[in-house]
Design a protein around this motif. Sequence first.
Motif, PDB file in Angstrom:
ATOM      1  N   GLY A  26      29.022  12.167 120.166  1.00  0.00           N
ATOM      2  CA  GLY A  26      29.111  11.323 121.348  1.00  0.00           C
ATOM      3  C   GLY A  26      30.376  10.491 121.326  1.00  0.00           C
ATOM      4  N   ARG A  27      30.440   9.520 122.191  1.00  0.00           N
ATOM      5  CA  ARG A  27      31.606   8.645 122.330  1.00  0.00           C
ATOM      6  C   ARG A  27      31.303   7.281 121.732  1.00  0.00           C
ATOM      7  N   SER A  28      32.254   6.740 120.988  1.00  0.00           N
ATOM      8  CA  SER A  28      32.070   5.418 120.394  1.00  0.00           C
ATOM      9  C   SER A  28      33.424   4.721 120.322  1.00  0.00           C
ATOM     10  N   GLY A  29      33.488   3.624 119.585  1.00  0.00           N
ATOM     11  CA  GLY A  29      34.749   2.910 119.445  1.00  0.00           C
ATOM     12  C   GLY A  29      35.218   2.326 120.774  1.00  0.00           C
ATOM     13  N   ALA A  30      36.493   2.471 121.074  1.00  0.00           N
ATOM     14  CA  ALA A  30      37.066   1.892 122.292  1.00  0.00           C
ATOM     15  C   ALA A  30      36.431   2.470 123.551  1.00  0.00           C
ATOM     16  N   GLU A  31      35.937   3.703 123.463  1.00  0.00           N
ATOM     17  CA  GLU A  31      35.334   4.336 124.640  1.00  0.00           C
ATOM     18  C   GLU A  31      33.976   3.742 124.995  1.00  0.00           C
ATOM     19  N   SER A  32      33.394   2.958 124.099  1.00  0.00           N
ATOM     20  CA  SER A  32      32.086   2.366 124.369  1.00  0.00           C
ATOM     21  C   SER A  32      32.162   1.111 125.227  1.00  0.00           C
ATOM     22  N   TRP A  33      33.274   0.415 125.203  1.00  0.00           N
ATOM     23  CA  TRP A  33      33.357  -0.867 125.909  1.00  0.00           C
ATOM     24  C   TRP A  33      33.050  -0.759 127.397  1.00  0.00           C
ATOM     25  N   PRO A  34      33.632   0.196 128.146  1.00  0.00           N
ATOM     26  CA  PRO A  34      33.319   0.261 129.584  1.00  0.00           C
ATOM     27  C   PRO A  34      31.849   0.557 129.864  1.00  0.00           C
ATOM     28  N   LYS A  35      31.149   1.158 128.905  1.00  0.00           N
ATOM     29  CA  LYS A  35      29.750   1.531 129.111  1.00  0.00           C
ATOM     30  C   LYS A  35      28.835   0.319 129.235  1.00  0.00           C
ATOM     31  N   VAL A  36      29.247  -0.824 128.677  1.00  0.00           N
ATOM     32  CA  VAL A  36      28.361  -1.992 128.645  1.00  0.00           C
ATOM     33  C   VAL A  36      28.715  -3.023 129.713  1.00  0.00           C
ATOM     34  N   VAL A  37      29.659  -2.699 130.592  1.00  0.00           N
ATOM     35  CA  VAL A  37      30.044  -3.638 131.645  1.00  0.00           C
ATOM     36  C   VAL A  37      28.970  -3.718 132.719  1.00  0.00           C
ATOM     37  N   GLY A  38      28.415  -2.578 133.110  1.00  0.00           N
ATOM     38  CA  GLY A  38      27.400  -2.546 134.143  1.00  0.00           C
ATOM     39  C   GLY A  38      26.029  -2.952 133.627  1.00  0.00           C
ATOM     40  N   ASP A  39      25.135  -3.291 134.559  1.00  0.00           N
ATOM     41  CA  ASP A  39      23.795  -3.728 134.174  1.00  0.00           C
ATOM     42  C   ASP A  39      23.036  -2.645 133.420  1.00  0.00           C
TER      43      ASP A  39
END
Length: 258
Positions: free
Chosen positions: A67-80
């Motif tokens: 899967g995707r982790s690291g820097a690619e995870s940050w945008p995933k947690v912006v939305g509700d």
Amino acid sequence: MADEEVLQNTPHRRVVRVGDTVRRPTHPWTPAVHALLRHLEEVGYPCSPRVLGIDEQGREVLTYLDGRSGAESWPKVVGDAGLVSVARLLRDYHDAVAGFRPTDRLIWCTGETGLGDGELVCHGDFGPWNIVWGGDRPVGIIDWDHARPADRLHDVAYALEYLAPFRDDAECHRWLGYLQPPDRRRRLELFATAYGLTSVEGLVDAVIDVQRRGIELVRALARAGAQPQARWVADGHAEELERRLAWSLAHRHLFDAP
């Protein structure tokens, strides 16, 4: 051995992928972490890597979580939706680890052993970079080296520093993927509710306390010669942590109830 794909290559920390495995440096607390991961495997927790042993180079061998982790995870947690799913991921982990009772022979990165009253083994580094995503769903948690005995609120508060987040608007926009300044109080409440807390009372103080204790731990590990903490202190990272703590203290009104 099959070709190695470098996942991380910083001084004192080279992490590689070999086939479906990850090879990482070991530490004095690796036996404790392996005991934790084996417990999670035994109870069927699906979001942690499995321990496969130690290779001929003395590196720990874990299963690779795709899967995707690291820097690619940050945008995933912006939305509700991402925020809520991460809170539930943390709660599921805490429920899975609640029955784990490490022996006093196991020493964690903090030097602690055993569990105190009301404690469990927290992940200790539950930030967006250590969450693995499959599409828009979190499917794994990696990098368990900072696991340690603590109240479960430690992980909640640690996560909220990065998910509320306890950062200024400029950093939220430039680095964390927010198009508008975040409603920090609302995000704190949303995470707490999704995790299963019935009140947010004391959460802001808990985040500030985790920030303060994190600085103390970094400095203590650096004095002991541990890496990467010694390098962090030499590079001025401890002062950056102090600045973040000062920002939290000066802006807690953004998180407290009106």
